[in-house]
Write an enzyme that holds these catalytic residues in place. Structure first.
Site, PDB file in Angstrom:
ATOM      1  N   ASP A 114      51.672  42.956  42.227  1.00 41.96           N
ATOM      2  CA  ASP A 114      50.343  42.502  41.813  1.00 41.96           C
ATOM      3  C   ASP A 114      49.361  42.846  42.921  1.00 41.96           C
ATOM      4  O   ASP A 114      49.735  42.914  44.096  1.00 41.96           O
ATOM      5  CB  ASP A 114      50.328  40.993  41.559  1.00 41.96           C
ATOM      6  CG  ASP A 114      50.986  40.612  40.245  1.00 41.96           C
ATOM      7  OD1 ASP A 114      51.071  41.462  39.340  1.00 41.96           O
ATOM      8  OD2 ASP A 114      51.406  39.458  40.111  1.00 41.96           O
ATOM      9  N   ASP A 130      48.700  43.679  33.495  1.00 44.05           N
ATOM     10  CA  ASP A 130      48.184  42.390  33.025  1.00 44.05           C
ATOM     11  C   ASP A 130      46.828  42.559  32.335  1.00 44.05           C
ATOM     12  O   ASP A 130      46.545  41.898  31.333  1.00 44.05           O
ATOM     13  CB  ASP A 130      48.061  41.400  34.181  1.00 44.05           C
ATOM     14  CG  ASP A 130      49.393  41.108  34.845  1.00 44.05           C
ATOM     15  OD1 ASP A 130      50.438  41.201  34.186  1.00 44.05           O
ATOM     16  OD2 ASP A 130      49.378  40.789  36.054  1.00 44.05           O
TER      17      ASP A 130
END
Length: 152
Positions: A114, A130
Site C-alpha cells: 500500500d 483499491d
C-alpha cells in the site's frame, strides 16, 4: 464492445497496479513517506497483511479463497452480462483488475503493498488496486440505480 475488451482492460489495470507497487518498493524504503501533492496526498510505503483497515490481518488463506471465488464470479458476470451496458461492464472490469492486482501481491509476496496516504483526513493507506475496486463498485451502484435508463 466485445467481452474481451473488458478482460483486457482488467489485465491492464492489474498490470498498472503492479507497476506502481514495483516503483514504490524500488524507490521508497519500507515506512518512508514523501509528499505527492503537499497537504493532500503522500506516498507512504507499507505492507498490509490484511484487508481494508488491516482487518483479518495475517489470514492469507482466507484472502486467497475469497480472491479466487471473486475472480471466478466476476469473470462469469462479465461473460454473461457484458451486453447490459458499458457502465456495468466497466465496473466489473475495474473490480476484476483491482482484485487481480492485490491477489498477485498476496500470492507473490504474502502481503499487499500500500502507498497512498491522505494528508487532509485520517484514512487508511491504500493502493491503485483499491482505487480500481472502489470506482468499480461506484460504477455498478450507478448502473443499478439507473438501470432502466441505461437499457434504453
Amino acid at each position: 464492445m466485445s467481452v474481451f475488451f473488458y478482460f483486457i482492460l482488467a489485465i491492464i489495470l492489474a498490470i498498472a497496479d503492479q507497476l506502481v507497487k514495483y516503483w514504490v518498493v524500488a524507490n521508497l524504503e519500507l515506512g518512508q513517506q514523501t509528499a505527492l501533492l503537499p497537504n493532500i496526498l503522500s506516498l507512504y510505503h507499507i505492507r498490509n497483511t490484511g484487508a481494508a483497515w488491516s482487518i483479518f490481518e495475517g489470514k492469507m488463506w482466507f484472502f486467497t479463497i475469497i480472491s479466487v471465488v471473486a475472480i471466478a464470479v466476476l469473470s462469469y458476470l462479465l461473460v454473461k452480462y457484458y451486453r447490459n451496458g458499458r457502465i456495468f461492464s466497466l465496473g466489473v472490469a475495474l473490480i476484476l483488475g483491482g482484485t487481480l492486482g492485490n491477489f498477485i501481491d498476496r500470492i507473490r509476496l504474502g502481503y499487499v503493498v500500500d502507498m497512498f496516504k491522505t494528508d487532509f483526513i485520517q484514512f487508511p493507506i491504500f493502493n491503485l488496486a483499491d482505487v480500481e475496486l472502489t470506482i468499480g463498485v461506484i460504477f455498478i451502484f450507478i448502473y443499478i440505480l439507473f438501470e432502466e435508463r441505461f437499457k434504453k
